[in-house]
Design an enzyme around this catalytic site. Structure first.
Site, PDB file in Angstrom:
ATOM      1  N   LYS A 203       0.843  -1.156  -0.219  1.00 37.38           N
ATOM      2  CA  LYS A 203      -0.118   0.129   0.115  1.00 37.38           C
ATOM      3  C   LYS A 203       0.799   1.240  -0.063  1.00 37.38           C
ATOM      4  CE  LYS A 203      -4.221   1.011   2.534  1.00 37.38           C
ATOM      5  NZ  LYS A 203      -4.854   0.761   3.846  1.00 37.38           N
ATOM      6  N   VAL A 204       0.455   2.105  -1.055  1.00 39.00           N
ATOM      7  CA  VAL A 204       1.601   3.152  -1.052  1.00 39.00           C
ATOM      8  C   VAL A 204       0.631   4.495  -0.975  1.00 39.00           C
ATOM      9  CG1 VAL A 204       3.411   2.356  -2.274  1.00 39.00           C
ATOM     10  CG2 VAL A 204       1.565   3.303  -3.698  1.00 39.00           C
TER      11      VAL A 204
END
Ligand code: G3P
Length: 217
Positions: free
Chosen positions: A83-84
């Protein structure tokens, strides 16, 4: 529609998983803090329970460091989704990590344009935060509908992951406007079964059954 569970509470995940309600899990730094657990340890434990995507979030601000963190998180299990955040650094990390064949969830999305550029950067999932938009009197569900239309207009295969789901109405509305996935805390998923007419009907059946004096077993 897929259900992801927005928690690092292993017992709650296992309970809902046994009911067939868990297609994946999402976590973030706040959720890890709440769990009181080590990120690598608890994420590994979750991946042992759930076979679908399990989002683990990077915490670096620069793309190169996000990529390193993402690769380390991806070593936990094959179903890790990195997750960014929706920043240019996050999108650069998304492009590199997705190019390596990893699943990437781009988070903290609050506009249709952000969702458009995340899809172009190769995001597997885009996470618009419905509840946080509603908190400031913006229409979170309108955003989901706009992203749906844009992705369909151009055939993007990035999945819309409606996040920051706080109520059962958010679940219904997300399903109606065509979100691919919702991620919600266990309490919201559990509340989906609740209806006062179900409770009232069951109480009446129980009373009437007692009057018959019969038994099935
Ligand atoms: O996964 C992130 C998102 O679901 C956070 O929800 O309730 O903290 O806005 P909330």
């Amino acid at each position: 529609m897929k259900f992801f569970i927005d928690t690092a509470d292993v017992a709650a995940i296992a309970e809902l998983n046994d009911l067939g309600m868990v297609d994946g899990v999402t976590t973030n730094p706040s959720i890890i803090l709440k769990s009181g657990r080590d990120i690598l340890e608890v994420t590994k434990e979750i991946c042992g329970i759930v076979s679908g995507p399990v989002s683990a979030e990077v915490v670096a601000m620069k793309a190169d460091d996000m990529i390193k963190e993402g690769r380390k998180l991806a070593e936990i299990a094959p179903n890790i989704t990195v997750k960014v955040p929706l920043t240019w650094d996050g999108l650069r990390a998304c492009k590199v990590l997705s190019g390596e064949g990893r699943m990437v969830n781009v988070t903290l999305c609050f506009s249709a344009n952000q969702a458009l550029i995340a899809a172009k950067a190769g995001a597997t999932f885009i996470s618009p935060f419905v509840g946080r938009m509603d908190d400031i009197n913006l229409d979170g569900m309108e955003l989901i509908a706009d992203i749906r239309q844009i992705y369909d207009n151009y055939g993007f295969d990035t999945q819309i992951l409606a996040a920051s789901i706080r109520t059962v109405n958010h679940v219904t509305q997300s399903a109606l406007v065509g979100a691919d996935v919702i991620t919600a805390p266990p309490a919201v998923i559990k509340a989906l079964a609740n209806h006062p007419l179900t409770d009232a009907g069951l109480a009446q059946f129980e009373k009437d059954w007692a009057k018959t004096g019969q038994k099935i077993l």
